[in-house]
Design an enzyme around this catalytic site. Structure first.
Site, PDB file in Angstrom:
ATOM      1  CB  SER A   7      -0.942  -0.086   1.200  1.00 15.25           C
ATOM      2  OG  SER A   7      -1.797   0.991   1.246  1.00 15.25           O
ATOM      3  CG  ASN A  67      -7.212   6.288   6.128  1.00 17.69           C
ATOM      4  OD1 ASN A  67      -8.196   5.983   5.473  1.00 17.69           O
ATOM      5  ND2 ASN A  67      -6.596   5.428   6.925  1.00 17.69           N
TER       6      ASN A  67
HETATM    7  C1  16G Z   1      -4.619  -0.362   7.658  1.00 12.73           C
HETATM    8  C2  16G Z   1      -6.070  -0.369   7.277  1.00 12.73           C
HETATM    9  C3  16G Z   1      -6.645   1.023   7.316  1.00 12.73           C
HETATM   10  C4  16G Z   1      -6.389   1.665   8.658  1.00 12.73           C
HETATM   11  C5  16G Z   1      -4.933   1.588   9.026  1.00 12.73           C
HETATM   12  C6  16G Z   1      -4.734   2.007  10.451  1.00 12.73           C
HETATM   13  C7  16G Z   1      -7.184  -1.772   5.660  1.00 12.73           C
HETATM   14  C8  16G Z   1      -7.226  -2.219   4.234  1.00 12.73           C
HETATM   15  N1  16G Z   1      -6.248  -0.894   5.938  1.00 12.73           N
HETATM   16  O1  16G Z   1      -3.849   0.299   6.710  1.00 12.73           O
HETATM   17  O2  16G Z   1      -8.010   0.946   7.077  1.00 12.73           O
HETATM   18  O3  16G Z   1      -6.784   3.005   8.652  1.00 12.73           O
HETATM   19  O4  16G Z   1      -4.487   0.249   8.912  1.00 12.73           O
HETATM   20  O5  16G Z   1      -3.399   1.850  10.795  1.00 12.73           O
HETATM   21  O6  16G Z   1      -7.961  -2.191   6.487  1.00 12.73           O
HETATM   22  P1  16G Z   1      -2.921   1.927  12.281  1.00 12.73           P
HETATM   23  O7  16G Z   1      -3.609   0.809  13.026  1.00 12.73           O
HETATM   24  O8  16G Z   1      -1.453   1.783  12.210  1.00 12.73           O
HETATM   25  O9  16G Z   1      -3.332   3.263  12.816  1.00 12.73           O
HETATM   26 MG    MG Z   2      -3.794   1.181   0.367  1.00  8.50          MG
END
Ligand code: 16G
Ligand code: MG
Length: 554
Positions: A71, A382
């Site tokens: 990503s 986001n």
């Molecule tokens: C991942 C998630 C995203 C979320 C992020 C939070 C998916 C496809 N992606 O990238 O939705 O906002 O994690 O990250 O579910 P964090 O837990 O590090 O804050």
């Molecule tokens: Mg992505």
């Protein structure tokens, strides 16, 4: 059967030992969006996810997807996530199996596979289910895809390699396969045709309208989102002009670098590579094109961000209006996370009068909740998000069109709503489809980006990270808005927050990084910065902070 399994396991084990031995000692875990780490550490994980995908496909009697991407993360990273039959993220109860299978030693692979087969009573071990595989533009992706293919083959599945595609495209293909093409053709061409066909229908012959002009500046993050928009443009046939920037793709080393949705949202900055003329409508996608944010620079070069909350309110407000015109009684709801700006939640609740639900971070939680509504709009701040429609809702719209007792206005609105559904990738949040939807709504309203922005004013907000010895000491409840442990932390946060007008703050352990995240918002920037710092300091004190304690601005 038993013999067959034995033979198969021999192949599985031989492949594992010869080609994909477990090279890393430390454990990894299937997080919010699958496994993610340095690409060099992932070959054996990929092979094993190929195995798991076959087991899952046999259990569900359906095609399963495997997407290779990290990503928005830097180019040397990579990752893998599984896609369930209707396009959802892998069911949560299987995440622990993914983690177990990834971490077991080579010689115990067979045991974990047997555990899964027994737990889920998978009997059709001779079926040859399809596993759809996609990858982003990272240089490491082709060899990692081969590891997945080998995993699928070793266990007797049928790999279908889609090559380089966006994450949402792969989700879309999986849904198409499992609905026997009712959702669309499971090909890239079918995807572009469906989206652009519906887009052109809704747009009609007048490409511009009021203050809306049909040109958008598009930051492709030097990734797959850049590559794919080139094909999309052909299908759009000039109805929307997408000016491409940051489209250096494979091997440039520039993936997500100083550009892309994550950079723009988290740095709150204009990306590199785009012209800085005032009031141009710009958008950025991330490295696998499942997130999008909009923004512009004003006459004073001030940066204005229109993030996932803005997109959500734009969509919800518009769908509500069209739905009312159809006079068909369907319920519409919006799903956010605790990161949604308080001003957006106020606006949705009080102005748009659309019910709002709040769930934990991560697409799977939002998607799941949105399915409870006839029409569920969901977005993370986001930029991850989409709209989902219940089958029964679609049917009612279609049936209504068949009857002859609709007024012209009702007919037009119903027809429009049905076309809008086809612009949307319901399988998962999709930057390209979201862009087409936003452009459709702005066109229909005749709005410039400034008019879109004028709906409400964001509260100043801030995100901080605190490193602690063990982030698991922080546990949360109420969709991550309150913390349960460590003892006393929530009480301290409440007392700090109460000092600031419109103050709100919460803390949660990250699902993707070894940090605790602190979010804060308040009525002024100064208050907000102070509030965030005070809360971060409390986390540091009560949750075993490491390094230097966060400073509180004077
Ligand atoms: C991942 C998630 C995203 C979320 C992020 C939070 C998916 C496809 N992606 O990238 O939705 O906002 O994690 O990250 O579910 P964090 O837990 O590090 O804050
Ligand atoms: Mg992505």
């Amino acid at each position: 059967m038993a013999n067959n399994n034995k033979l198969r396991y021999r192949t599985v084990y031989a492949f594992a030992r010869e080609m994909y031995p477990k090279t890393v000692k430390s454990d990894i875990s299937y997080g919010t969006a699958g496994f993610r780490t340095r690409a060099t550490d992932l070959s054996y994980v990929m092979y094993r996810m190929g195995l798991l995908a076959v087991l899952r496909a046999r259990y569900k009697n359906a095609a399963i997807g495997v997407m290779i991407t990290a990503s928005h993360n830097p180019e040397p990273d990579n990752g893998v996530k599984l896609v369930d039959p209707m396009g959802e993220m892998l069911e949560q109860s299987w995440e622990k199996w993914a983690t177990k299978l990834a971490n077991v030693t080579d010689d115990k692979l067979e045991n974990v596979m047997n555990d899964i087969i027994n737990e889920y009573k998978i009997e059709n071990m001779n079926d040859r289910p399809e596993v759809l595989i996609g990858k982003d533009t990272r240089p490491s992706s082709p060899s990692l895809a081969k590891a997945v293919v080998d995993g699928v083959l070793a266990l007797g599945g049928k790999p279908i390699d889609y090559g380089i595609v966006t994450t949402p495209q792969l989700h879309y293909f999986v849904v198409c396969k499992n609905t026997h093409r009712a959702y669309g053709q499971p090909t890239e061409e079918g995807y572009y045709k469906k989206l652009t066909g519906a887009f052109k229908k809704v747009r009609g012959q007048n490409f511009n309208n009021g203050n809306y002009t049909n040109r958008v500046l598009y930051d492709g993050a030097n990734g797959v989102g850049a590559k794919k928009v080139k094909y999309l443009r052909e299908g759009l046939e000039g109805s929307l002009l997408v000016d491409m920037y940051n489209d250096e793709i494979i091997g440039s080393g520039k993936l997500n670098y100083l550009c892309g949705a994550d950079f723009v949202k988290s740095q709150q900055k204009f990306p590199t590579g785009l012209p800085q003329d005032p009031n141009l409508r710009c958008c950025s996608v991330d490295g696998d094109a499942d997130r999008i944010v909009y923004y512009y620079l004003d006459e004073d070069k001030k940066f204005h961000l229109l993030d996932g909350d803005r997109i959500a309110t734009l969509i919800a407000g518009y769908l509500k209006e069209v739905l009312e015109k159809t006079s068909i009684d369907l319920n519409l709801g919006l799903v956010q996370t605790a990161y949604a700006n308080g001003a957006s939640t106020d606006y949705i609740t009080n102005e748009l009068k659309v019910p709002v639900a709040c769930v934990s971070t991560g697409v799977k939680h939002l998607h799941h909740k949105a399915l409870e509504y006839d029409i569920g709009v969901y977005f993370e701040a986001n930029g991850h998000g989409t709209v989902v429609f219940k089958d029964s809702a679609k049917k009612r719209l279609k049936d209504a069109l068949q009857t002859n007792n609709l007024s012209d206005e009702q007919k037009e609105a119903t027809d429009k709503l049905l076309n809008i559904i086809d612009i949307i990738n319901e399988a998962v949040g999709d930057a390209i489809s979201d862009m087409l939807l936003v452009e459709t709504i702005l066109h229909s309203r005749g709005w410039s980006i400034k008019e879109w922005e004028s709906a409400y004013a964001d509260l100043p907000n801030k995100l901080l990270k605190v490193t602690v010895e063990n982030r698991a000491v922080i546990t949360t409840t109420d969709a991550e808005r309150k913390c349960l442990t460590p003892d006393g932390l929530q009480r301290e946060i409440d007392s700090i927050v109460s000092k600031y007008p419109k103050g709100r703050s919460f803390v949660r352990p990250s699902g993707t990084e070894d940090v605790v995240r602190v979010y804060a918002e308040a009525s002024t920037k100064q208050d907000c910065d102070r509030l965030a710092a005070e809360v971060a300091r409390k986390v540091f004190e009560l949750a075993g902070g490491t390094g230097t304690p966060p400073e509180i601005p004077q």
